[in-house]
Scaffold this motif. Sequence first.
Motif, short mmCIF file in Angstrom:
data_model
loop_
_atom_site.label_atom_id
_atom_site.label_comp_id
_atom_site.label_asym_id
_atom_site.label_seq_id
_atom_site.Cartn_x
_atom_site.Cartn_y
_atom_site.Cartn_z
N ILE A 72 3.43 -21.73 -2.59
CA ILE A 72 2.08 -22.26 -2.80
C ILE A 72 2.10 -23.59 -3.54
N GLY A 73 3.00 -23.70 -4.50
CA GLY A 73 3.02 -24.88 -5.35
C GLY A 73 2.46 -24.57 -6.72
N LEU A 74 2.75 -25.43 -7.68
CA LEU A 74 2.29 -25.21 -9.05
C LEU A 74 0.86 -25.72 -9.18
N ASN A 75 -0.10 -24.81 -8.99
CA ASN A 75 -1.51 -25.17 -9.07
C ASN A 75 -2.32 -23.96 -9.53
N ARG A 76 -3.63 -24.13 -9.55
CA ARG A 76 -4.51 -23.06 -10.02
C ARG A 76 -4.40 -21.82 -9.13
N GLN A 77 -4.31 -22.03 -7.82
CA GLN A 77 -4.22 -20.90 -6.90
C GLN A 77 -2.96 -20.09 -7.16
N MET A 78 -1.85 -20.77 -7.40
CA MET A 78 -0.59 -20.08 -7.68
C MET A 78 -0.68 -19.27 -8.96
N LEU A 79 -1.29 -19.84 -10.00
CA LEU A 79 -1.39 -19.13 -11.28
C LEU A 79 -2.28 -17.89 -11.16
N MET A 80 -3.39 -18.01 -10.43
CA MET A 80 -4.26 -16.85 -10.24
C MET A 80 -3.54 -15.75 -9.46
N THR A 81 -2.83 -16.13 -8.43
CA THR A 81 -2.09 -15.14 -7.63
C THR A 81 -1.00 -14.47 -8.47
N TRP A 82 -0.34 -15.25 -9.29
CA TRP A 82 0.71 -14.71 -10.17
C TRP A 82 0.13 -13.70 -11.15
N VAL A 83 -0.98 -14.05 -11.79
CA VAL A 83 -1.60 -13.15 -12.76
C VAL A 83 -2.08 -11.87 -12.07
N ALA A 84 -2.68 -12.01 -10.90
CA ALA A 84 -3.16 -10.83 -10.17
C ALA A 84 -2.01 -9.92 -9.76
N THR A 85 -0.90 -10.52 -9.33
CA THR A 85 0.27 -9.74 -8.94
C THR A 85 0.83 -8.96 -10.12
N LEU A 86 1.04 -9.66 -11.22
CA LEU A 86 1.60 -9.00 -12.40
C LEU A 86 0.62 -7.98 -12.96
N GLY A 87 -0.67 -8.30 -12.93
CA GLY A 87 -1.66 -7.35 -13.44
C GLY A 87 -1.68 -6.06 -12.66
N GLY A 88 -1.70 -6.15 -11.33
CA GLY A 88 -1.69 -4.95 -10.50
C GLY A 88 -0.43 -4.13 -10.67
N THR A 89 0.73 -4.81 -10.75
CA THR A 89 2.01 -4.11 -10.89
C THR A 89 2.12 -3.42 -12.24
N VAL A 90 1.80 -4.15 -13.32
CA VAL A 90 1.91 -3.58 -14.66
C VAL A 90 0.94 -2.43 -14.86
N LEU A 91 -0.30 -2.59 -14.42
CA LEU A 91 -1.28 -1.52 -14.58
C LEU A 91 -0.89 -0.27 -13.81
N SER A 92 -0.29 -0.42 -12.64
CA SER A 92 0.14 0.76 -11.88
C SER A 92 1.23 1.52 -12.61
N VAL A 93 2.16 0.80 -13.24
CA VAL A 93 3.22 1.45 -14.01
C VAL A 93 2.63 2.13 -15.25
N VAL A 94 1.65 1.48 -15.89
CA VAL A 94 0.99 2.09 -17.06
C VAL A 94 0.29 3.37 -16.66
N VAL A 95 -0.43 3.35 -15.55
CA VAL A 95 -1.09 4.57 -15.06
C VAL A 95 -0.07 5.67 -14.80
N ALA A 96 1.07 5.30 -14.19
CA ALA A 96 2.12 6.27 -13.92
C ALA A 96 2.67 6.88 -15.20
N LEU A 97 2.88 6.04 -16.22
CA LEU A 97 3.41 6.55 -17.49
C LEU A 97 2.42 7.50 -18.16
N VAL A 98 1.13 7.20 -18.06
CA VAL A 98 0.12 8.10 -18.62
C VAL A 98 0.14 9.45 -17.90
N VAL A 99 0.23 9.41 -16.59
CA VAL A 99 0.29 10.66 -15.81
C VAL A 99 1.56 11.43 -16.15
#
Length: 369
Positions: A197-224
């Motif tokens: 994508i390149g180093l821009n606003r779109q890339m940063l939003m996609t990166w944050v969304a990717t990490l957020g979804g991945t981390v939250l799924s692992v957190v939910v799994a640990l709680v379960v």
Amino acid sequence: MKKRNAVHRLVWWQSLGLLLLGLLVIWGTAHDARLYREPVMKVQTATTIGVRHEKDDFDNRDQQVTQRLTGVILNGADRGQTVTVSNTYSMSQALDRDYRPGSQLFLTLHRQDGKLHATVKDSKRDVSLAFLVWLTFVLLILLMRFSGLMAFLSVVINALLFIAAIRLNGSTQGAGVLWIFGSLAVIFAGVALWIVIGLNRQMLMTWVATLGGTVLSVVVALVVFKLTKERGMYYESMQYVTQLPRPLFLAETMVGSLGAVMDESTDIISSLYGLKRERPDLSARQIFLSGRNIGKSIMGPLINVLFFIFVADTFAMALLYLKNGNSWQYTYQMNMSLGVIQSLISGIGIVLAVPIASWLASRFIKERD
């Protein structure tokens, strides 16, 4: 007309160059035995010297075939010497395989009474691997041009990072496996998105969304896991594990779900960017609802893709377990249970990435973008 002819000539020369590159790579890997430390033998003759029919207690029938292989050593101090080895394989070839003239094999050499003896260690497969890599590269270049080149480059860089992470994990005896591969997941996503994508606003939003979804799924799994006290988690089914299996399982799950979550986040945010360009008057709420609708349409296929990958990975071993008299319950526990849990955790990450990506896009997409 002249411009069109020039474009056709350029495409033709590019195709010819890629073909010559492929031939050179395949020829090079077929003649690179001197680059290996382990002895490599090229099979010249393969003769079947015995066939034994077998039947087990569950009426599974097979044949054990013994071969005599004669070939020449291609590298090392014994280069040029002719050796004869034996190879036994089953007709089902579940855990072994037959060899034919032209095959290249890794050997274990030993001397006895001044004579050179050898046993087959494994098959040399770099020619097939090089062909598949070349074919992937050609399709990316011909179909996607510069974007395909960037995608291939990101895969190469991430592969090198993955090898480095494995070496680092080995040097620490697996003590920090979760931190190592958790950090690797962050770098994986950042490098891939930055190159594509390149180093821009779109890339940063996609990166944050990717990490957020991945981390939250692992957190939910640990709680379960905490609430259920990990009942039904058969870590002993993880094969060849020589370190603590629980953090290794979590690291594997995190890296495994990263790709699907990143794919979904990229689709949602890039689609919303295009929608905003077409309709600059869209409000933040309308962008959020549009992103949610896009996520609804793509998260189902993504979850199914992960499930099919899991089924393909366990299918052969599950059949072997069932054919050898094991129950469905035991087969599931030893082969499928952890894979199903990984698919569920990845599915949670895919679902959670939809509102995260949609919210980020609704808040941070600007008209000037």
